[in-house]
Scaffold this active site. Structure first.
Site, PDB file in Angstrom:
ATOM      1  N   SER A 251       0.817  -1.198   0.000  1.00 30.20           N
ATOM      2  CA  SER A 251       0.000   0.000   0.000  1.00 30.20           C
ATOM      3  C   SER A 251       0.855   1.253   0.000  1.00 30.20           C
ATOM      4  O   SER A 251       1.901   1.313   0.627  1.00 30.20           O
ATOM      5  CB  SER A 251      -0.885  -0.018   1.238  1.00 30.20           C
ATOM      6  OG  SER A 251      -1.373   1.267   1.478  1.00 30.20           O
ATOM      7  N   LYS A 252       0.336   2.248  -0.738  1.00 30.57           N
ATOM      8  CA  LYS A 252       0.968   3.567  -0.753  1.00 30.57           C
ATOM      9  C   LYS A 252       1.026   4.150   0.646  1.00 30.57           C
ATOM     10  O   LYS A 252       1.851   4.970   0.956  1.00 30.57           O
ATOM     11  CB  LYS A 252       0.077   4.520  -1.566  1.00 30.57           C
ATOM     12  CG  LYS A 252       0.368   4.568  -3.013  1.00 30.57           C
ATOM     13  CD  LYS A 252      -0.425   5.704  -3.615  1.00 30.57           C
ATOM     14  CE  LYS A 252      -0.559   5.456  -5.103  1.00 30.57           C
ATOM     15  NZ  LYS A 252      -1.350   6.433  -5.794  1.00 30.57           N
ATOM     16  N   ARG A 253       0.062   3.715   1.442  1.00 32.01           N
ATOM     17  CA  ARG A 253      -0.027   4.307   2.775  1.00 32.01           C
ATOM     18  C   ARG A 253       1.021   3.751   3.732  1.00 32.01           C
ATOM     19  O   ARG A 253       1.234   4.295   4.795  1.00 32.01           O
ATOM     20  CB  ARG A 253      -1.434   4.107   3.340  1.00 32.01           C
ATOM     21  CG  ARG A 253      -2.392   5.156   2.816  1.00 32.01           C
ATOM     22  CD  ARG A 253      -3.828   4.801   3.118  1.00 32.01           C
ATOM     23  NE  ARG A 253      -4.326   3.839   2.162  1.00 32.01           N
ATOM     24  CZ  ARG A 253      -4.850   4.176   0.975  1.00 32.01           C
ATOM     25  NH1 ARG A 253      -4.955   5.441   0.648  1.00 32.01           N
ATOM     26  NH2 ARG A 253      -5.274   3.269   0.134  1.00 32.01           N
ATOM     27  N   ASP A 254       1.695   2.676   3.331  1.00 29.27           N
ATOM     28  CA  ASP A 254       2.752   2.135   4.178  1.00 29.27           C
ATOM     29  C   ASP A 254       4.001   2.992   3.985  1.00 29.27           C
ATOM     30  O   ASP A 254       4.753   2.825   3.035  1.00 29.27           O
ATOM     31  CB  ASP A 254       3.030   0.672   3.800  1.00 29.27           C
ATOM     32  CG  ASP A 254       4.044   0.037   4.739  1.00 29.27           C
ATOM     33  OD1 ASP A 254       4.726   0.783   5.471  1.00 29.27           O
ATOM     34  OD2 ASP A 254       4.156  -1.196   4.730  1.00 29.27           O
TER      35      ASP A 254
END
Ligand code: GLU
Length: 322
Positions: A251-254
């Protein structure tokens, strides 16, 4: 014809290793062919884009060992390389589509559409196929509604086969029964990704688009726009998405997978490049390597996973932990 490829990130966050994979593959494809590599900032969504992210992206790309012949920082024959400065071109293309009645005003609101279609054939990048509600509104009705509400504009997606051979995986990507008219300009005046990317790739003479497989379902839409505007489309290639050992998409959010975090944590760019090249099958062992040492080795990517994703084993993941 000289090969021209590009990396076209959206500066709404930091580049992560999935973006690095796409940038590396596109750069290798171009460099192997002795062509020109272009960086273009896709900041058409001004509310989400930040100049600081755009600046950091160029730093990250340099860190990876990539270089470019044209870009926002160095200019070039097709400047500007920033979408927010190219809106006149998008409007001109739209004018042509309007003149040929290949677009129409759409008054549907997001909530209306959500209510109608909980359809299972939803497209990842664009939501469910548009059911065509406003396609055939009589002129009088259009005028009446336009006096009450600013419409979006939708492209009339032809009922045709926009299958294409993927240059990287060798697969024929076919999209039958795929019929949604898509937005080219939103009611708030923002041009859509589909229109902007197609107009820019055509205007910049891009011969080879190589990007993440998350954009696979955008390709037929862009092919339809090429046809509608009378341009020869580039060859398309899509690099598989990366998933962790359990098959969960990275995920981009990681934040720990952002290139800036790896850099700050002391992971060498060569370690990352080596891991990516190994996952793609361009080298036999995940050993550190420089991008330019892979130019000859670059080639098709075979995907083991049925989802079309590449799984990163825990062993490789370890290499990327600061
Ligand atoms: N700007 C798009 C993104 O960051 C990529 C555009 C493209 O490669 O076609 O997802």
């Amino acid at each position: 014809m000289t090969t021209r490829g590009r990396f076209a990130p959206t500066p709404s966050g930091l580049l992560h290793i999935g973006n690095a994979f796409a940038a590396l593959a596109s750069w290798l494809q171009v460099r192997q062919a002795g062509g020109g590599f272009i960086v273009r900032m896709e900041d058409i969504d001004k509310a989400r884009s930040r100049a600081a992210f755009a600046d950091q992206m160029l730093v990250d790309l340099h860190w990876l060992g990539l270089d470019w012949d044209e870009g926002p920082d160095i200019g070039g024959a097709y400047a500007p390389y920033v979408q927010s400065l190219r809106e006149t071109l998008y409007e001109q293309a739209l004018e042509r589509l309007r003149a040929e009645q290949k677009v129409y005003p759409c008054f549907c609101s997001r909530s209306e559409l959500a209510a109608i279609s909980s359809a299972p054939h939803g497209l990842a990048a664009e939501g469910a196929a548009y059911p065509g509600l406003c396609r055939h509104l009589p002129a009088e009705e259009r005028r009446k509604r336009a006096s009450l509400k600013q419409p979006a504009e939708r492209f009339v997606m032809p009922d045709a086969d926009f299958s294409f051979p993927d240059k990287l995986t060798g697969k024929i990507c076919s999209f039958t029964g795929y019929g949604g008219d898509f937005i080219v300009k939103r009611a708030d005046g923002m041009y859509s990704y589909q229109l902007a990317v197609m107009v820019d790739d055509a205007a910049m003479g891009i011969t080879d688009v190589l990007r993440g497989a998350d954009l696979l379902d955008s390709t037929p839409r862009q092919l339809a726009l090429y046809e509608a505007l009378g341009f020869k489309p580039p060859a398309f290639a899509h690099i598989p998405l990366l998933a962790d050992a359990n098959g969960v998409r990275l995920s981009k959010r990681d934040k720990s997978l952002a290139l800036a975090s790896l850099q700050a944590g002391g992971v060498a760019a060569e370690t990352l490049i080596g891991a990516l090249a190994y996952l793609a099958g361009w080298i036999d062992r995940p050993e550190p390597v420089r991008a330019r040492e892979l130019i000859e080795a670059f080639g098709p990517v075979s995907i083991a996973d049925a989802n079309g994703w590449i799984k990163i084993s825990d062993r490789i993941m370890e290499l990327l932990r600061p």
